[in-house]
Design an enzyme around this catalytic site. Sequence first.
Site, PDB file in Angstrom:
ATOM      1  N   HIS A  95      87.639  40.291  71.000  1.00 25.92           N
ATOM      2  CA  HIS A  95      88.666  41.132  71.625  1.00 25.92           C
ATOM      3  C   HIS A  95      89.731  40.293  72.345  1.00 25.92           C
ATOM      4  O   HIS A  95      90.914  40.343  72.021  1.00 25.92           O
ATOM      5  CB  HIS A  95      88.035  42.063  72.664  1.00 25.92           C
ATOM      6  CG  HIS A  95      86.952  42.954  72.160  1.00 25.92           C
ATOM      7  ND1 HIS A  95      87.195  44.061  71.398  1.00 25.92           N
ATOM      8  CD2 HIS A  95      85.608  42.915  72.337  1.00 25.92           C
ATOM      9  CE1 HIS A  95      86.055  44.681  71.127  1.00 25.92           C
ATOM     10  NE2 HIS A  95      85.075  44.000  71.689  1.00 25.92           N
TER      11      HIS A  95
HETATM   12  C1  BDR Z   1      86.488  44.133  76.654  1.00 25.61           C
HETATM   13  O1  BDR Z   1      85.311  44.319  77.433  1.00 25.61           O
HETATM   14  C2  BDR Z   1      84.684  43.087  77.681  1.00 25.61           C
HETATM   15  O2  BDR Z   1      83.337  43.191  77.405  1.00 25.61           O
HETATM   16  C3  BDR Z   1      85.348  42.065  76.801  1.00 25.61           C
HETATM   17  O3  BDR Z   1      85.436  40.807  77.466  1.00 25.61           O
HETATM   18  C4  BDR Z   1      86.712  42.645  76.525  1.00 25.61           C
HETATM   19  O4  BDR Z   1      87.658  42.232  77.496  1.00 25.61           O
HETATM   20  C5  BDR Z   1      86.300  44.824  75.302  1.00 25.61           C
HETATM   21  O5  BDR Z   1      86.194  46.192  75.483  1.00 25.61           O
END
Ligand code: BDR
Length: 312
Positions: free
Chosen positions: A241
């Site tokens: 992500h």
């Molecule tokens: C987001 O949530 C966190 O777990 C990850 O680092 C990312 O920023 C994804 O939904």
Amino acid sequence: MAKIPLIIDCDPGHDDAIALMLAASASDLFDIKAVTTVGGAQSVDKTYYNARRVLAAIGLDVPVARGAAQPMVRKALGGTEIVHGQSGLDGPALPEPEGEPCPLTAFELLCQVLEEVEEPVTICPTGPMTNMGILLAVRPDLKKKIKQFSIMGGGFYMGNWTAAAEFNILADPEAAKILFDSGIPIIMSGLDVTHKAYVTREENEVLRQNGNRCSVLAAELIDYFSRYHYEVEKLPGCTLHDPCAVAYLLAPEIFSGKPCHVEIDVDGTYTLGKTVVDWFGHTGKEKNVLVLYDVNRPAFVKLLTEQLARLR
Ligand code: BDR
Ligand code: CA
């Protein structure tokens, strides 16, 4: 060419750590002014410690400041151990932080950097947007010093923490609303694109075979982080992500996006924290966000693999 002044506001977090590495690997393009941390993937004490450990591993010497421990209005979501472990960065061994802790809070450091710069700064928030909400609410005069936000958060078609909402937005919807309503240009790497920015097991082995310390560390972070994606979300690879928010700045041509008006739902019964994307322009409101929805995945993986090879 002048470098892009950059601040990363993060909650490491496995993919935050890889986003930090990706940014550090492009020292020819980015002038990283500061890293600020926020509670999210774990408590802010842990994310601050983790950010400092990651920077020690990279050998990146920039100020790191501890930010908000709690969302602006609500209680912290919690329950993130299933994704990031008890430490927020379970899995690989990391070095201890180097140097003295920054005496400034994230708010103070953000203000200091923004007051000093002449060229407006790009900010990459990759965690809950609490530090940004506080900054914009308390110092709206500094908006002119922010060129754009390249965020990881939200999603048009889906949520990952509820049926409707993505974690970073749901964790502090009021702060996200302040950011989205700020009038500052926003590039949104939401779940629509980040779920396409995955790394398979085979590709992770190629990354590991780069052999340098940071590539091996990133591969080990992916080993741990991918378990959630394979076992819980049943996805075809490890979803990276947060690196998307940095990768877009490095290689915008590999992403597809559409300017849209986006609102944050702060009071929905079923859709709290949803990024409501006006794809067809029903509202006629200003297109405040470039909503990324696709990425050339092989090019993304190649970019990541080649960039991380540049680190130590
Ligand atoms: C987001 O949530 C966190 O777990 C990850 O680092 C990312 O920023 C994804 O939904
Ligand atoms: Ca994150």
